[in-house]
Every structure is written in structure tokens, then in C-alpha cells.
Design a protein around this motif. Structure first.
Motif, mmCIF file in Angstrom:
data_model
loop_
_atom_site.group_PDB
_atom_site.id
_atom_site.type_symbol
_atom_site.label_atom_id
_atom_site.label_comp_id
_atom_site.label_asym_id
_atom_site.label_seq_id
_atom_site.Cartn_x
_atom_site.Cartn_y
_atom_site.Cartn_z
ATOM 1 N N LEU B 54 -19.980 17.790 1.219
ATOM 2 C CA LEU B 54 -20.065 16.581 0.395
ATOM 3 C C LEU B 54 -21.048 15.586 1.004
ATOM 4 O O LEU B 54 -21.875 15.004 0.297
ATOM 5 C CB LEU B 54 -18.673 15.952 0.261
ATOM 6 C CG LEU B 54 -18.608 14.600 -0.441
ATOM 7 C CD1 LEU B 54 -19.195 14.688 -1.844
ATOM 8 C CD2 LEU B 54 -17.167 14.102 -0.507
ATOM 9 N N THR B 57 -24.545 16.616 0.293
ATOM 10 C CA THR B 57 -24.908 16.413 -1.106
ATOM 11 C C THR B 57 -25.257 14.957 -1.370
ATOM 12 O O THR B 57 -26.230 14.649 -2.059
ATOM 13 C CB THR B 57 -23.756 16.854 -2.023
ATOM 14 O OG1 THR B 57 -23.439 18.214 -1.747
ATOM 15 C CG2 THR B 57 -24.148 16.707 -3.477
ATOM 16 N N LEU B 58 -24.459 14.054 -0.796
ATOM 17 C CA LEU B 58 -24.741 12.640 -0.970
ATOM 18 C C LEU B 58 -26.074 12.277 -0.315
ATOM 19 O O LEU B 58 -26.883 11.543 -0.891
ATOM 20 C CB LEU B 58 -23.613 11.808 -0.339
ATOM 21 C CG LEU B 58 -22.332 11.710 -1.160
ATOM 22 C CD1 LEU B 58 -21.237 11.056 -0.335
ATOM 23 C CD2 LEU B 58 -22.585 10.931 -2.433
ATOM 24 N N PHE B 117 -17.626 22.405 -3.749
ATOM 25 C CA PHE B 117 -18.082 21.821 -2.480
ATOM 26 C C PHE B 117 -17.322 20.552 -2.118
ATOM 27 O O PHE B 117 -17.442 20.049 -1.007
ATOM 28 C CB PHE B 117 -19.590 21.529 -2.538
ATOM 29 C CG PHE B 117 -19.955 20.376 -3.421
ATOM 30 C CD1 PHE B 117 -20.016 20.539 -4.795
ATOM 31 C CD2 PHE B 117 -20.231 19.124 -2.887
ATOM 32 C CE1 PHE B 117 -20.351 19.477 -5.618
ATOM 33 C CE2 PHE B 117 -20.569 18.058 -3.700
ATOM 34 C CZ PHE B 117 -20.625 18.226 -5.077
ATOM 35 N N LYS B 118 -16.529 20.032 -3.066
ATOM 36 C CA LYS B 118 -15.707 18.852 -2.778
ATOM 37 C C LYS B 118 -14.420 18.947 -3.574
ATOM 38 O O LYS B 118 -14.228 19.889 -4.341
ATOM 39 C CB LYS B 118 -16.465 17.569 -3.154
ATOM 40 C CG LYS B 118 -16.687 17.380 -4.658
ATOM 41 C CD LYS B 118 -17.403 16.086 -4.929
ATOM 42 C CE LYS B 118 -17.859 15.949 -6.380
ATOM 43 N NZ LYS B 118 -16.772 15.717 -7.346
#
Lengths: 158, 158
Positions: B54, B57-58, B117-118
DNA sequence: TGGGATATCATGGAGTCCTATGGGCGTCAA
DNA sequence: TTGACGCCCATAGGACTCCATGATATCCCA
């Protein structure tokens, strides 16, 4: 690449366990997936199940969207959040969750139906209806009823 | 590559603690992240949570903007302000901060929803609504010819 | 070709381990 | 001092492991 083929009906025992048909287990082992990935199919009243091949199909759809977008969020919720990751015990059995059982109307027996890259889990009764409906559709197709159906069970493969 | 899959509802105890579902803890351990990274999602009224996957990704999302631009500045400030680093205790529990609880409207129970993924943390009530919407969207996706088929029978989850 | 031995599989059951949950107690900071 | 927090222990119920059994299919050899 043999995939899941054939159909098998097994009993659910007092503890809620049911054996995954041995040929399907072998296919899952070949596929290299640990456990069994399951997701309800509300429109049909059944459960889709499989391993990496099924997961990858879903992941591909989700991957079409930006990871933090709304579309991505809704799709992954529906396809991953509402699915279940089941463990397969040493004897090749799974325990369906209440959610899955309810979605497919399952109580005492289940029918496993191979569909190539995945398989479905039905109650024997619903599968019988579904199968009859599938045959009807194929017949009307033969009579030249119209465009090839893309609807549920548009002929299955193989 | 199993990711966060499935959904679980747990209770918040008198001390404000709640167990992170064991499968999610296992995934966090695999991911190699110590603790739980959380960030409020105001638009949905929920909390995004996860580990390195996560975070990355952010970071990638922020990196789309010029490092010194206003956009970059606002975005990273907003994201940092909305995020929290939670500790997971020896029994696998977390204590949500008041900020996070307020953002998601959480009081007595929470539902953890896997999204690959989260995962997200909802109140059971809000999740029920969100889930209905997610299913609606998947259905219209299926009917809209656009999405690639998940299989020859068209009965998949597209 | 027939029949017995063997392997595989579905099913049932007992016991152990894990998980979610509740609570006690000490520490640290306000 | 008091409250929040970290750490520890207790427990009930469910989940998983392991073992047993019967049935069926397969194989091997006479």
C-alpha cells in the motif's frame, strides 16, 4: 493444460467438510495454488472455484483500473473482498463458509462441475436445472434461433 | 501472491482494541511490514490499510506529480495528514485512533475487507451498502459488452 | 481371463491447536 | 493521581491434524 473436467457429487459431513474431487485437487496442485479460491456467482446461484488461473482472470480485470480509483475499489471489493480463500486439509477437504453455502443454497450435498480453468460448486438440484437449461439453449441455437448467446452457459467449452 | 482476500467482522473491546484477522496478519508478515499502515478515505467513509504494498502504491501515486509542484505538495500533505502508523500487539490487535474511527464512523464493530494489495476497514453497516453498490457495478460491467470475458461460458465475474 | 492383492478415495470421528475476545497489572506522561 | 497504553494471561469455541474405515477401482499374476 488439462484443466477441470467432469462433474462429481460429494457429501457434506457433520462438521461441514466436503472432499474436493481428487482430479480437481490434482489440477490445483499443478496450478500451484495453495488452498481454494472461491467466489459466489449471485446471478446463477452457484460458486466459482479455482486456483491461480481463476485469480489471474479476476486480477486482470481489476488491473484495468488505477489502483486508488473508485472503479478499482469497487471491483476489488466485489471480486476479492466478497470472495473466500479456503484451506484444503490433509485429506483434500474444504469447509464452505456460511456465506458461500447460502449463496449457492447448499446443505447436504454438492456437485463439482469442471469448466476448464475453473470449476463450479452447485447443489445437485440446481445443477440439474442449470444443465437442462443449458441443453435447451443449445437446442434453440441449433434451430437457428439467432445470434450466438453470450449468456450464462452459452454452450460451455470442450 | 495471494494478497488480502475475503472479509471478516470483529468486535472492538472495552479498551478500544480489535483483532486484525489472522489471514491478513499472515499477509502483512509476508509483506514484511512491521505494524499496520492506515489512511482514511474520506470520499468513501472508510479506512485503507496495509503494509509495504500500500505504501508503495501511494508513493507511486504521489510521484506522478512534479516534486516541487503545488499538486505534489497538497497531495502529500493531505495523505500524510490522513495516515497513521498503528502498532500490532502480541495478540494481533490494533487500536484505531479517534481520527480514524471518526473518518469511518466506527464504534462497536468493524469489517475488514480484502482488496488484494490492501484491505479496508468499515463499519458493518456502511460496508453492507458499499457491497451492494460494488455488486451492482460488477453486474453492469458483465452486461456491458466491454469487459473481456472471464471464460467461454461468459458466466464468470466480469 | 479370473481372482486376489493393492492403491486410491470419500467419509467419519477424536483430539489438539489457533484465534478472537476479555481482563489484570505495571509504566509512563499529563 | 489518573488515564492511556503496552504486556501478560485466561478461555471458549472453532479450525485444523491425525487416524480409522469401507468402498471402489486398478494392477498383477496364476
Amino acid at each position: 493444460m488439462s484443466g477441470f473436467v467432469g462433474h462429481f457429487t460429494n457429501r457434506i459431513d457433520a462438521k461441514g467438510r466436503v472432499s474436493v474431487p481428487a482430479p480437481f485437487r490434482a489440477e490445483l496442485a499443478r496450478d500451484g495454488y495453495d488452498g481454494l479460491f472461491c467466489i459466489a456467482v449471485p446471478d446463477l446461484g452457484t460458486i466459482d472455484a479455482g486456483g491461480n488461473a481463476l485469480r489471474e482472470t479476476l486480477d486482470r480485470h481489476i488491473a484495468q483500473f488505477e489502483p486508488l480509483s473508485f472503479d478499482h475499489n469497487y471491483l476489488s471489493t466485489a471480486l476479492l473482498g466478497l470472495s473466500e480463500q479456503l484451506r484444503i486439509d490433509a485429506d483434500g477437504r474444504i469447509s464452505l463458509t456460511d456465506t458461500l453455502k447460502e449463496a449457492a443454497g447448499i446443505d447436504a450435498q454438492v456437485t463439482f462441475v469442471g469448466q476448464g480453468f475453473k470449476f463450479q460448486i452447485w447443489t445437485p438440484e440446481r445443477f440439474a436445472e442449470h444443465r437442462a437449461e443449458a441443453l435447451r439453449r443449445v437446442q434453440s441455437l441449433r434451430r437457428g434461433a439467432g445470434a450466438p448467446s453470450s449468456g450464462p452457459d452459452g454452450g460451455g467449452h470442450t
